[in-house]
Design an enzyme around this catalytic site. Structure first.
Site, PDB file in Angstrom:
ATOM      1  N   CYS B  74      10.443  -7.624  -5.535  1.00 47.63           N
ATOM      2  CA  CYS B  74       9.343  -7.704  -4.473  1.00 47.63           C
ATOM      3  C   CYS B  74       7.714  -7.802  -5.691  1.00 47.63           C
ATOM      4  O   CYS B  74       5.931  -8.426  -5.160  1.00 47.63           O
ATOM      5  CB  CYS B  74       8.874  -6.169  -4.012  1.00 47.63           C
ATOM      6  SG  CYS B  74      10.280  -5.615  -3.422  1.00 47.63           S
ATOM      7  N   ILE B 200       9.372  -8.622   7.435  1.00 53.04           N
ATOM      8  CA  ILE B 200      10.423  -9.579   7.226  1.00 53.04           C
ATOM      9  C   ILE B 200       9.260 -10.899   6.747  1.00 53.04           C
ATOM     10  O   ILE B 200       9.667 -10.670   8.545  1.00 53.04           O
ATOM     11  CB  ILE B 200      12.270  -9.578   7.116  1.00 53.04           C
ATOM     12  CG1 ILE B 200      12.731  -8.946   6.688  1.00 53.04           C
ATOM     13  CG2 ILE B 200      12.356 -11.091   6.709  1.00 53.04           C
ATOM     14  CD1 ILE B 200      14.494  -8.830   7.647  1.00 53.04           C
ATOM     15  N   LYS B 320       2.668  -3.310   5.680  1.00 53.05           N
ATOM     16  CA  LYS B 320       3.207  -3.135   6.561  1.00 53.05           C
ATOM     17  C   LYS B 320       2.466  -3.891   7.649  1.00 53.05           C
ATOM     18  O   LYS B 320       3.677  -4.194   8.414  1.00 53.05           O
ATOM     19  CB  LYS B 320       2.970  -1.789   6.675  1.00 53.05           C
ATOM     20  CG  LYS B 320       3.105  -0.788   8.080  1.00 53.05           C
ATOM     21  CD  LYS B 320       4.681  -0.642   8.096  1.00 53.05           C
ATOM     22  CE  LYS B 320       4.623  -0.487   9.575  1.00 53.05           C
ATOM     23  NZ  LYS B 320       4.755  -2.209   9.713  1.00 53.05           N
ATOM     24  N   HIS B 324       5.405  -9.888   3.816  1.00 48.15           N
ATOM     25  CA  HIS B 324       5.586  -8.956   2.906  1.00 48.15           C
ATOM     26  C   HIS B 324       6.126 -10.154   2.878  1.00 48.15           C
ATOM     27  O   HIS B 324       7.432  -9.854   2.562  1.00 48.15           O
ATOM     28  CB  HIS B 324       5.995  -7.700   2.265  1.00 48.15           C
ATOM     29  CG  HIS B 324       6.834  -7.667   1.329  1.00 48.15           C
ATOM     30  ND1 HIS B 324       6.312  -8.449   0.435  1.00 48.15           N
ATOM     31  CD2 HIS B 324       8.214  -6.920   1.077  1.00 48.15           C
ATOM     32  CE1 HIS B 324       7.039  -7.482  -1.178  1.00 48.15           C
ATOM     33  NE2 HIS B 324       8.292  -6.536  -0.485  1.00 48.15           N
TER      34      HIS B 324
END
Lengths: 125, 378
Positions: B74, B200, B320, B324
């Site tokens: 990430c 996702i 959030k 992401h």
């Protein structure tokens, strides 16, 4: 099992299944889990097999409701990190109702399998 | 950047081409001006069925400059930014496009779950079924046990970040939620529920970095600069760390970045931090030295990190709510902070004349972390 590609880690699991679980210790007494080339505390490369303490204590855990795909038939399941003294280990806690898991609970090490992969498991003592 | 959301039918090159061109247009430059490309991506080899992605992604916005893909889960594009900063500071390039892309919804939930899990240690963590949410759940329970706090504290973080995203048209989730919604949501890995987790997402982001001299010589509008950069590392598996409730890689990255920029945590006016899960925002704020250990759990609940609080955190909506798309997150954070400081972000009205912002990007359970300090320079 067909996880021969994992060499030293497979040998670690084989030993658990044989009832002789071990960890790697250096002359200073630090612990590590295979595969390891050196002690991460003191960088000693003199690592030797040492019997793993029989009991570990659950330091943290989670009840996994949305499972990893290969555990889709097993959800919810519990994964935990247990402190065995010289080493900590991460494993799946077997044969326990998720509601019955508590921090500090005593476990012993075992081996679980899913498909052709084996993994560290815990059982309540 | 592209809108973050679900783009299962858009190949990665299409997404990154859009982001790269938007960044160049915003900078007033052309593809021919680009000296190098640093591209962050995590699971693209699987989801795109494509290796060697550096050139193909550069080509998508019209460049054949030297390009490389950087992978740090990430934190992939946080690492891309850091490499770009180092190369520019070293005098090796004048103009670099740094960015990232991820497409995961085309893999399905099970495929994406399996793909994301490989950010953890395969032998020690993934094998016994530690999913990405499960890893953060292990940290959350350890945090509660060490410092206190509860799921309601975490819920306030989720509510805050969703509220911040309501005006961000690039955000994946523009939905107002309540504390009760979060607390009562289905459990993913207890104590974390569905609304403790980022979605996702698919999407791409890119930024153009250059030198002060190049910007002045070419009359570019470059009023915000990256003045500090830091990166930290840690043991990969949680079981090998001293604490499950702290993230020292972030602390190391932050202290390096603050020193590099010659600022202190007290100088920070706003922050974009890596809130892949609500607990991750707590761990980040403490490791960034913006809060003492054990104090950030109540920050959103007390209204300190909300947009009208003393230190707005994740005004973009954060991972959030903004979403992401893993490899695109780090540069999206840099873009958000730059726009907030420049006054061009839809949430820029939250704070009067900010001068210092930070972006924090983390990989896995924070075995990789980058922190960048951005400042208004003109």
């Amino acid at each position: 099992m067909s996880d021969a590609r994992d060499g030293a880690f497979s040998a670690f699991l084989d030993a658990i299944e044989a009832g002789e679980p071990f960890y790697l210790s250096c002359p200073e007494g630090h612990g590590a889990i295979p595969p390891q080339q050196l002690c991460h505390e003191c960088h000693s490369r003199d690592l030797s097999r040492t019997p793993l303490p029989e009991a570990g204590n659950i330091e943290t855990y989670t009840v996994v409701a949305v499972p990893a795909p290969r555990f889709s038939d097993d959800s919810p399941y519990v994964t935990a990190i247990a402190d065995f003294g010289p080493v900590m280990l991460t494993g799946q806690l077997r044969a326990v109702y998720p509601d019955a898991v508590e921090l500090g609970q005593t476990v012993q090490i075992a081996v679980g399998s899913a498909g052709d992969e084996r993994f560290v498991a815990f059982e309540r003592r | 950047m592209t809108p973050f959301g679900e783009h299962p039918d858009r190949p990665g090159r299409d997404l990154f081409g859009e982001a790269g061109l938007a960044a160049l247009d915003d900078a007033g430059l052309t593809p021919d001006d680009v000296d190098e490309v640093f591209y962050g991506n995590f699971v693209g080899t699987l989801s795109e069925n494509q290796g060697h992605q550096g050139p193909i992604m550069s080509e998508a916005f019209g460049s054949t400059a030297p390009a490389k893909r950087i992978e740090g889960a990430c934190a992939s594009s946080g690492l891309a930014i850091r490499e770009a900063v180092r190369v520019i500071r070293n005098g090796e390039a004048d103009v670099i496009v740094a960015g990232g892309m991820e497409r995961m919804t085309n893999m399905g939930t099970a495929g994406a779950t399996a793909g994301l899990a490989v950010a953890a240690d395969d032998l020690y963590e993934v094998r016994p079924g530690v999913t990405f949410p499960a890893a953060y759940a292990l940290m959350a329970r350890a945090y509660f046990e060490t410092f206190g706090g509860d799921p309601t504290d975490l819920a306030h973080i989720s509510v805050k970040n969703h509220e911040n995203a309501l005006v961000n048209d690039h955000a994946h989730l523009q939905t107002e939620i309540s504390v009760a919604d979060v607390v009562e949501a289905p459990t993913v890995a207890d104590p974390l529920g569905l609304y403790d987790a980022c979605p996702i997402s698919d999407g791409a982001s890119a930024v153009v970095l250059t030198t002060d001299a190049y910007a002045e010589a070419n009359d570019l509008d470059a009023g915000v600069a990256i003045t500090g950069s830091g990166q930290g590392g840690d043991r990969m598996a949680l079981q090998d760390r001293e604490s499950f409730a702290k993230t020292p890689a972030t602390r190391d990255a932050a202290r390096e970045a603050y020193a590099d920029a010659n600022v202190t945590p007290n100088d920070v006016d706003l922050a974009e931090v890596h809130d892949c899960f609500t607990i991750a925002e707590v761990l980040a704020l403490e490791a960034l030295d913006l809060y003492e250990d054990g104090e950030a759990i109540g920050a959103a609940r007390r209204g300190e990190t909300t947009r009208d609080g003393r230190l707005p955190v994740n005004l973009s909506g954060g991972l959030k709510a903004k979403g992401h798309p893993v490899g695109a997150t780090g540069t999206a954070q840099i873009a958000a902070v730059a726009k907030l400081l420049a006054g061009t972000h839809p949430r820029a009205d939250a704070i009067d004349s900010p001068t210092v912002g930070i972006a924090h990007n983390a990989g896995g359970t924070v075995a990789s972390a980058t922190v960048h300090v951005l400042e208004v320079v003109r």
